[in-house]
Motif scaffolding. Sequence first.
Motif, PDB file in Angstrom:
ATOM      1  N   SER A 287     -20.794  30.867  57.372  1.00 22.18           N
ATOM      2  CA  SER A 287     -20.284  31.344  56.138  1.00 22.18           C
ATOM      3  C   SER A 287     -19.524  29.902  55.614  1.00 22.18           C
ATOM      4  O   SER A 287     -19.541  29.238  55.827  1.00 22.18           O
ATOM      5  CB  SER A 287     -18.991  31.738  56.861  1.00 22.18           C
ATOM      6  N   ASN A 288     -19.534  30.769  54.217  1.00 22.71           N
ATOM      7  CA  ASN A 288     -18.763  29.206  53.295  1.00 22.71           C
ATOM      8  C   ASN A 288     -16.870  29.618  52.955  1.00 22.71           C
ATOM      9  O   ASN A 288     -17.006  29.393  52.198  1.00 22.71           O
ATOM     10  CB  ASN A 288     -19.628  29.925  51.321  1.00 22.71           C
ATOM     11  N   ASN A 289     -16.404  30.381  54.391  1.00 24.65           N
ATOM     12  CA  ASN A 289     -15.110  30.295  54.180  1.00 24.65           C
ATOM     13  C   ASN A 289     -14.894  28.446  54.463  1.00 24.65           C
ATOM     14  O   ASN A 289     -14.368  28.302  55.849  1.00 24.65           O
ATOM     15  CB  ASN A 289     -15.470  31.311  55.314  1.00 24.65           C
ATOM     16  N   TYR A 290     -15.486  28.114  53.535  1.00 25.40           N
ATOM     17  CA  TYR A 290     -14.813  26.068  54.062  1.00 25.40           C
ATOM     18  C   TYR A 290     -13.800  25.533  54.986  1.00 25.40           C
ATOM     19  O   TYR A 290     -13.137  25.165  55.341  1.00 25.40           O
ATOM     20  CB  TYR A 290     -15.268  24.947  52.566  1.00 25.40           C
ATOM     21  N   LEU A 291     -11.562  26.612  54.231  1.00 26.85           N
ATOM     22  CA  LEU A 291     -11.557  26.582  54.647  1.00 26.85           C
ATOM     23  C   LEU A 291     -10.264  27.087  55.530  1.00 26.85           C
ATOM     24  O   LEU A 291      -9.198  26.928  55.636  1.00 26.85           O
ATOM     25  CB  LEU A 291     -10.329  25.948  53.467  1.00 26.85           C
TER      26      LEU A 291
ATOM     27  N   GLU B 120     -17.234  24.605  33.130  1.00 31.79           N
ATOM     28  CA  GLU B 120     -16.985  24.272  35.091  1.00 31.79           C
ATOM     29  C   GLU B 120     -16.933  25.902  35.608  1.00 31.79           C
ATOM     30  O   GLU B 120     -15.764  26.702  35.631  1.00 31.79           O
ATOM     31  CB  GLU B 120     -15.707  23.644  35.520  1.00 31.79           C
ATOM     32  N   MET B 121     -18.492  26.226  35.591  1.00 33.91           N
ATOM     33  CA  MET B 121     -17.952  27.567  37.082  1.00 33.91           C
ATOM     34  C   MET B 121     -17.916  27.623  37.914  1.00 33.91           C
ATOM     35  O   MET B 121     -17.777  25.987  39.187  1.00 33.91           O
ATOM     36  CB  MET B 121     -19.449  28.132  36.215  1.00 33.91           C
ATOM     37  N   GLY B 122     -16.715  28.220  38.673  1.00 40.06           N
ATOM     38  CA  GLY B 122     -16.144  28.571  39.505  1.00 40.06           C
ATOM     39  C   GLY B 122     -16.577  29.831  40.388  1.00 40.06           C
ATOM     40  O   GLY B 122     -16.800  31.057  40.064  1.00 40.06           O
ATOM     41  N   THR B 123     -16.403  29.581  42.254  1.00 40.98           N
ATOM     42  CA  THR B 123     -16.261  31.088  42.754  1.00 40.98           C
ATOM     43  C   THR B 123     -14.964  31.288  43.609  1.00 40.98           C
ATOM     44  O   THR B 123     -14.735  30.210  44.000  1.00 40.98           O
ATOM     45  CB  THR B 123     -17.894  31.666  43.677  1.00 40.98           C
ATOM     46  N   LEU B 124     -14.662  32.703  43.687  1.00 37.40           N
ATOM     47  CA  LEU B 124     -13.331  32.441  44.470  1.00 37.40           C
ATOM     48  C   LEU B 124     -14.042  33.161  45.983  1.00 37.40           C
ATOM     49  O   LEU B 124     -12.857  33.176  46.639  1.00 37.40           O
ATOM     50  CB  LEU B 124     -12.715  33.942  43.765  1.00 37.40           C
ATOM     51  N   SER B 125     -15.151  32.812  46.147  1.00 37.45           N
ATOM     52  CA  SER B 125     -15.433  33.573  47.289  1.00 37.45           C
ATOM     53  C   SER B 125     -15.151  32.505  48.711  1.00 37.45           C
ATOM     54  O   SER B 125     -15.645  32.979  49.543  1.00 37.45           O
ATOM     55  CB  SER B 125     -16.551  34.931  47.159  1.00 37.45           C
ATOM     56  N   LYS B 126     -16.276  31.565  47.888  1.00 36.87           N
ATOM     57  CA  LYS B 126     -16.271  30.793  49.448  1.00 36.87           C
ATOM     58  C   LYS B 126     -15.211  30.091  50.140  1.00 36.87           C
ATOM     59  O   LYS B 126     -14.468  30.634  50.823  1.00 36.87           O
ATOM     60  CB  LYS B 126     -17.241  29.489  48.440  1.00 36.87           C
ATOM     61  N   ALA B 127     -15.175  28.715  49.301  1.00 39.54           N
ATOM     62  CA  ALA B 127     -13.543  27.950  49.508  1.00 39.54           C
ATOM     63  C   ALA B 127     -12.164  28.764  49.975  1.00 39.54           C
ATOM     64  O   ALA B 127     -11.173  28.687  50.744  1.00 39.54           O
ATOM     65  CB  ALA B 127     -13.515  26.415  49.458  1.00 39.54           C
TER      66      ALA B 127
ATOM     67  N   PRO C 288     -19.706  23.568  58.676  1.00 36.00           N
ATOM     68  CA  PRO C 288     -18.573  23.317  59.474  1.00 36.00           C
ATOM     69  C   PRO C 288     -16.823  23.767  58.438  1.00 36.00           C
ATOM     70  O   PRO C 288     -17.307  23.503  57.301  1.00 36.00           O
ATOM     71  CB  PRO C 288     -18.263  22.006  59.802  1.00 36.00           C
ATOM     72  N   SER C 289     -16.410  24.211  58.832  1.00 34.63           N
ATOM     73  CA  SER C 289     -15.377  25.259  58.219  1.00 34.63           C
ATOM     74  C   SER C 289     -13.358  23.635  58.750  1.00 34.63           C
ATOM     75  O   SER C 289     -13.992  23.160  59.777  1.00 34.63           O
ATOM     76  CB  SER C 289     -14.568  26.532  58.286  1.00 34.63           C
ATOM     77  N   ALA C 290     -12.700  24.157  58.044  1.00 33.82           N
ATOM     78  CA  ALA C 290     -11.081  22.942  58.122  1.00 33.82           C
ATOM     79  C   ALA C 290     -11.017  24.841  59.544  1.00 33.82           C
ATOM     80  O   ALA C 290      -9.984  23.564  60.182  1.00 33.82           O
ATOM     81  CB  ALA C 290     -10.263  23.550  57.215  1.00 33.82           C
ATOM     82  N   ALA C 291     -11.603  25.145  60.208  1.00 33.31           N
ATOM     83  CA  ALA C 291     -10.979  26.503  61.066  1.00 33.31           C
ATOM     84  C   ALA C 291     -11.386  26.254  62.041  1.00 33.31           C
ATOM     85  O   ALA C 291     -11.480  26.099  63.280  1.00 33.31           O
ATOM     86  CB  ALA C 291     -10.776  27.785  60.318  1.00 33.31           C
ATOM     87  N   HIS C 292     -12.612  25.318  61.728  1.00 30.74           N
ATOM     88  CA  HIS C 292     -13.280  24.940  63.484  1.00 30.74           C
ATOM     89  C   HIS C 292     -12.521  23.857  63.862  1.00 30.74           C
ATOM     90  O   HIS C 292     -11.808  23.218  63.338  1.00 30.74           O
ATOM     91  CB  HIS C 292     -14.409  24.272  63.366  1.00 30.74           C
ATOM     92  N   THR C 293     -12.712  23.586  65.658  1.00 33.11           N
ATOM     93  CA  THR C 293     -11.867  22.698  66.277  1.00 33.11           C
ATOM     94  C   THR C 293     -12.930  21.752  66.341  1.00 33.11           C
ATOM     95  O   THR C 293     -13.906  22.636  66.911  1.00 33.11           O
ATOM     96  CB  THR C 293     -11.061  23.542  67.444  1.00 33.11           C
TER      97      THR C 293
END
Length: 395
Positions: free
Chosen positions: A46-50, A235-242, A368-373
């Motif tokens: 998933s793109n839920n990076y953080l 600068e285009m961005g999305t609010l759906s990933k990180a 990987p994301s910040a939420a993984h251990t």
Amino acid sequence: MAKLDWITEELNELKEKGLYVKIRVLQSAQGPWVVVDGKKVLNMCSNNYLGLAAHPKIKEAAIRAILDYGVGAGAVRTIAGTMELHVELEEKLAKFKKREAAILFQSGYNANLGAISTLIKKGEDGVFVSEELNHASIIDGMRLSGAPKVIYKHLDMEDLKKKLEEVKDKKKKLIVTDGVFSMDGDLAPLPEIAELAEQYDAMVYVDDAHGEGVLGEHGRGIVDHFKLHNRVDFEMGTLSKAFGVIGGYVAGPEEAIDYLRQRGRPFLFSSALNPPDVAAAIASVEILQKSDELVKKLWDNTHFLQKGLRDLGYDLGNTKHPITPVMLYDEKLAQEFSRRLYDEYNIFAQAIVYPTVPLGTARIRLEPSAAHTKEDLQYVIDAFEDLGKKTGFLK
Ligand SMILES: *Cc1c(COP(=O)(O)O)cnc(C)c1O
């Protein structure tokens, strides 16, 4: 109904070619572990990076907004759909990106569609100068415009210069590129692009969907990473990933953003983002504005995972980003890896194969994301060692 038989035929063709996508259904919140079809699996795609998608502060912000503002925005932004929350988020995003202004859209896809098709229109003395591997939403934005385009080769600045030379007499030129390329995790050479743009008097538009929340100080994105503030126009961005919610935006000069508010088609003709989504996104931006802890954790996890896989002998290509392409080259092997990771190791990771990437460059893409251990990621590394040996890929 005979008149719909063509659909059956097309679906069968997709299935025969192995291009028919089986859609997996999540029965839990987005996060490092998810329940899919009744089974708990480690989520590496998933793109839920953080890890913000189900963060307690984000959830609370959304709930509070529902109580104060309801669920629906009720209209398009230019009629009665602009609430104070939308204005607040636009101001916060502009400040976060260190730009004069920002305009919200309903998604990143809509942001590209709306902005790109507005910046150069059919029949004008203008041309898009577009990177070869740009995201589908950029391509669709250029299609909606109908203005001509020239395409330069992936990361090839000689070719970009050549293409700019070919179109130098056009009044409007827009260089448009992904910041981070989502299949490989490689970065656009923005300093060189900005330099060439200045030389040829071209506008620059960067899609920062994967850079947001990941690159630069506090995750301000690729322009901050290269310290190019105000040398990249849009600068285009999305609010759906990180950022973990939904929505898209474009940040840039005040007047240009004002123009997009007058002319951007999805802004004018599709209803505004819902209040709870906007409030949740505000909370996400505030979290990043205040602290870079999650961004640091993401990079720490990324280095850990990528080092572990490289030490085993895997080729991760040219990634400069948490996007981790584990190169297996062979299409069938990549499909087999993805299936066995899921069935035998409870790891949810996607195979990326032709036609998404060129033949012979099939891979498993890990995110990987910040939420993984660290334990989660070590488990992935161990699984790749085990499966790599079982399949004979690792000697
Ligand atoms: C995901 C993505 C988009 C679309 O963003 P959404 O908010 O999901 O619509 C646009 N461009 C790139 C490069 C992306 O990866």
